[in-house]
Design an enzyme around this catalytic site. Structure first.
Site, PDB file in Angstrom:
ATOM      1  N   ASP A  33      20.777  13.050  -0.189  1.00  0.00           N
ATOM      2  CA  ASP A  33      19.732  12.079   0.131  1.00  0.00           C
ATOM      3  C   ASP A  33      19.278  12.337   1.562  1.00  0.00           C
ATOM      4  O   ASP A  33      20.109  12.625   2.429  1.00  0.00           O
ATOM      5  CB  ASP A  33      20.290  10.648   0.003  1.00  0.00           C
ATOM      6  CG  ASP A  33      19.204   9.594  -0.144  1.00  0.00           C
ATOM      7  OD1 ASP A  33      18.386   9.456   0.803  1.00  0.00           O
ATOM      8  OD2 ASP A  33      19.174   8.901  -1.173  1.00  0.00           O
ATOM      9  N   ASN A  34      17.973  12.232   1.806  1.00  0.00           N
ATOM     10  CA  ASN A  34      17.508  12.423   3.185  1.00  0.00           C
ATOM     11  C   ASN A  34      17.719  11.170   4.034  1.00  0.00           C
ATOM     12  O   ASN A  34      17.437  11.178   5.236  1.00  0.00           O
ATOM     13  CB  ASN A  34      16.045  12.878   3.233  1.00  0.00           C
ATOM     14  CG  ASN A  34      15.074  11.838   2.709  1.00  0.00           C
ATOM     15  OD1 ASN A  34      15.409  10.666   2.499  1.00  0.00           O
ATOM     16  ND2 ASN A  34      13.825  12.257   2.494  1.00  0.00           N
ATOM     17  N   ASP A  58      17.023  17.102   2.140  1.00  0.00           N
ATOM     18  CA  ASP A  58      15.842  16.761   1.368  1.00  0.00           C
ATOM     19  C   ASP A  58      15.682  17.748   0.214  1.00  0.00           C
ATOM     20  O   ASP A  58      15.852  18.956   0.402  1.00  0.00           O
ATOM     21  CB  ASP A  58      14.613  16.827   2.300  1.00  0.00           C
ATOM     22  CG  ASP A  58      13.387  16.157   1.733  1.00  0.00           C
ATOM     23  OD1 ASP A  58      12.920  16.583   0.657  1.00  0.00           O
ATOM     24  OD2 ASP A  58      12.874  15.221   2.368  1.00  0.00           O
ATOM     25  N   ALA A  80      12.767  10.661  -5.448  1.00  0.00           N
ATOM     26  CA  ALA A  80      11.331  10.643  -5.749  1.00  0.00           C
ATOM     27  C   ALA A  80      10.592   9.783  -4.739  1.00  0.00           C
ATOM     28  O   ALA A  80      11.184   8.937  -4.065  1.00  0.00           O
ATOM     29  CB  ALA A  80      11.090  10.101  -7.161  1.00  0.00           C
ATOM     30  N   TYR A 145       2.203  10.428  -9.208  1.00  0.00           N
ATOM     31  CA  TYR A 145       3.591  10.116  -9.562  1.00  0.00           C
ATOM     32  C   TYR A 145       3.812  10.317 -11.054  1.00  0.00           C
ATOM     33  O   TYR A 145       4.777  10.963 -11.475  1.00  0.00           O
ATOM     34  CB  TYR A 145       3.902   8.676  -9.162  1.00  0.00           C
ATOM     35  CG  TYR A 145       5.240   8.160  -9.636  1.00  0.00           C
ATOM     36  CD1 TYR A 145       6.381   8.312  -8.850  1.00  0.00           C
ATOM     37  CD2 TYR A 145       5.367   7.487 -10.852  1.00  0.00           C
ATOM     38  CE1 TYR A 145       7.616   7.823  -9.269  1.00  0.00           C
ATOM     39  CE2 TYR A 145       6.594   7.001 -11.283  1.00  0.00           C
ATOM     40  CZ  TYR A 145       7.701   7.163 -10.488  1.00  0.00           C
ATOM     41  OH  TYR A 145       8.914   6.678 -10.911  1.00  0.00           O
ATOM     42  N   LYS A 149       6.223  13.081 -13.054  1.00  0.00           N
ATOM     43  CA  LYS A 149       7.300  12.774 -13.991  1.00  0.00           C
ATOM     44  C   LYS A 149       7.117  13.554 -15.298  1.00  0.00           C
ATOM     45  O   LYS A 149       8.083  14.080 -15.865  1.00  0.00           O
ATOM     46  CB  LYS A 149       7.361  11.276 -14.258  1.00  0.00           C
ATOM     47  CG  LYS A 149       7.808  10.449 -13.063  1.00  0.00           C
ATOM     48  CD  LYS A 149       9.203  10.833 -12.596  1.00  0.00           C
ATOM     49  CE  LYS A 149       9.715   9.935 -11.485  1.00  0.00           C
ATOM     50  NZ  LYS A 149      11.068  10.308 -11.011  1.00  0.00           N
ATOM     51  N   ILE A 190       7.568  -9.531  -8.478  1.00  0.00           N
ATOM     52  CA  ILE A 190       8.712 -10.441  -8.468  1.00  0.00           C
ATOM     53  C   ILE A 190       8.954 -10.960  -7.061  1.00  0.00           C
ATOM     54  O   ILE A 190       9.090 -12.168  -6.833  1.00  0.00           O
ATOM     55  CB  ILE A 190       9.970  -9.729  -8.993  1.00  0.00           C
ATOM     56  CG1 ILE A 190       9.762  -9.251 -10.437  1.00  0.00           C
ATOM     57  CG2 ILE A 190      11.187 -10.642  -8.913  1.00  0.00           C
ATOM     58  CD1 ILE A 190      10.879  -8.366 -10.955  1.00  0.00           C
ATOM     59  N   ILE A 205      -1.359 -14.964  -9.639  1.00  0.00           N
ATOM     60  CA  ILE A 205      -1.306 -13.967 -10.705  1.00  0.00           C
ATOM     61  C   ILE A 205      -2.642 -13.252 -10.815  1.00  0.00           C
ATOM     62  O   ILE A 205      -3.702 -13.892 -10.847  1.00  0.00           O
ATOM     63  CB  ILE A 205      -0.953 -14.645 -12.048  1.00  0.00           C
ATOM     64  CG1 ILE A 205       0.440 -15.269 -11.971  1.00  0.00           C
ATOM     65  CG2 ILE A 205      -1.035 -13.651 -13.196  1.00  0.00           C
ATOM     66  CD1 ILE A 205       0.796 -16.104 -13.181  1.00  0.00           C
ATOM     67  N   ARG A 272      -8.845  -9.866 -11.136  1.00  0.00           N
ATOM     68  CA  ARG A 272      -8.521  -8.565 -10.525  1.00  0.00           C
ATOM     69  C   ARG A 272      -8.177  -7.582 -11.627  1.00  0.00           C
ATOM     70  O   ARG A 272      -7.518  -7.926 -12.609  1.00  0.00           O
ATOM     71  CB  ARG A 272      -7.338  -8.712  -9.557  1.00  0.00           C
ATOM     72  CG  ARG A 272      -7.041  -7.450  -8.766  1.00  0.00           C
ATOM     73  CD  ARG A 272      -5.970  -7.719  -7.739  1.00  0.00           C
ATOM     74  NE  ARG A 272      -5.622  -6.508  -7.007  1.00  0.00           N
ATOM     75  CZ  ARG A 272      -4.705  -6.441  -6.048  1.00  0.00           C
ATOM     76  NH1 ARG A 272      -4.035  -7.522  -5.704  1.00  0.00           N
ATOM     77  NH2 ARG A 272      -4.442  -5.310  -5.444  1.00  0.00           N
TER      78      ARG A 272
END
Length: 311
Positions: A33-34, A58, A80, A145, A149, A190, A205, A272
């Site tokens: 882990d970096n 890294d 990631a 992203y 994946k 959350i 919301i 939105r």
């Protein structure tokens, strides 16, 4: 029989729940882990057991990955850049999430690693045409992203065809739980709701609150990761959804958190656009291949979250 397991990104949110399970089953852990976001205090406690080694490097540096891989039997690749950061900085996202993943998978193949478990994502599906979302459904990744994946899964298949390495790509749905970052894309809602509720304010919301997510507790995610390490090689080399198989609307989530915090307010709504409108996993493959099913329902998990760390 115990293994030496390399865990990339092991000091992060999911890693902090995976590493203890690996130690419980008697494995040795090499944590790469970096430490840009890792909890040094927690990692120091693991290292003090004598069964965890920290490699502060890294995944973008191939030589460092090869050195860390030496002597490892299995790999859990969690490192990631998050989905929201990938849109803000696509270059970094491609560099870490594609180049970094390629470094890990290539090194695993070169070093004779027998199993790689990859933290993939339900985001590879994009906005689904139907629910529940199954592993063989069409993929439509919408951000760097998500593309990364998907690419990671394809790279795993490439290297597995050229080596003895086998792999499982776990397509995580909306992970939440103790230790989560407040900026996590699909769980920041959350944090936002809980912070407002604890201030006596109503949660706000987006849209009508009809957009849904499949919220899966990080403890169940960690269980799936460890179980994927032990799948028979003949049943490996495939993606597997990890969710609850239940879609929870944002409006339902708000009301669940209102109950958990214990305040008397009603949600507010604002117009939105939302990126993905519905999410629910078909988890039949997880049960069939891993023997896995979720153990923590959303109401229990959210209460646990409110009681433990968010505030």
């Amino acid at each position: 029989m115990s293994s030496t397991v390399l865990v990339t990104g092991g000091a992060g949110f999911i890693g902090s729940h995976v590493v203890p399970l690996l130690l419980e089953r008697g494995d040795r852990v090499r944590l790469m882990d970096n430490m840009s976001r890792g909890d040094r205090g927690r990692v120091a406690e693991w290292v003090a057991t004598g069964r965890v080694e920290l490699v502060e490097q890294d995944v973008r540096y191939g030589g460092a990955v090869h050195r860390a891989m030496s002597g490892c039997d299995q790999v859990v690749h969690l490192a990631a850049v998050s989905i929201n950061k990938s849109e803000a900085d696509p270059y970094e996202s491609v560099d870490i999430n594609i180049v970094g993943s390629n470094n890990v998978f290539k090194a695993a193949a070169d070093h004779g690693v027998r199993r790689v478990v990859f933290a993939s994502s339900a985001s590879v599906y994009g906005d689904p045409d139907r629910l529940p979302m199954a592993e063989d459904d069409p993929l439509d990744p919408l951000t760097p992203y998500c593309v990364a994946k998907h690419t990671g899964e394809q790279l795993l298949a490439y290297y597995a065809r050229r080596s003895a390495m086998t792999w499982i790509a776990l397509r995580f749905f909306n992970v939440y739980g103790p230790g989560q970052k407040p900026t996590a894309y699909y769980t920041s809602v959350i944090n936002h709701f809980v912070q407002r509720l604890r201030s006596g304010e109503a949660p706000v919301i987006d849209g009508k609150g009809e957009q849904s997510m499949d919220f899966v507790h990080v403890h169940d995610i960690a269980r799936a990761v460890v179980m994927a390490l032990d799948v028979d090689a003949a049943r490996a080399n495939l993606p597997i959804n990890i969710g609850t198989g239940i879609d929870t609307s944002v409006a339902e989530l708000a009301r669940t958190l209102i109950d958990a915090v214990g305040v008397d307010v009603e949600p507010q709504f604002r117009p939105r656009d939302v990126l993905v409108s519905r999410r629910m996993a078909d988890i039949s493959r997880a049960l069939d291949v891993l023997g896995w099913k979720p153990t923590i329902d959303v109401r229990t998990g959210m209460q646990d979250l409110v009681d433990s760390e968010i505030g």
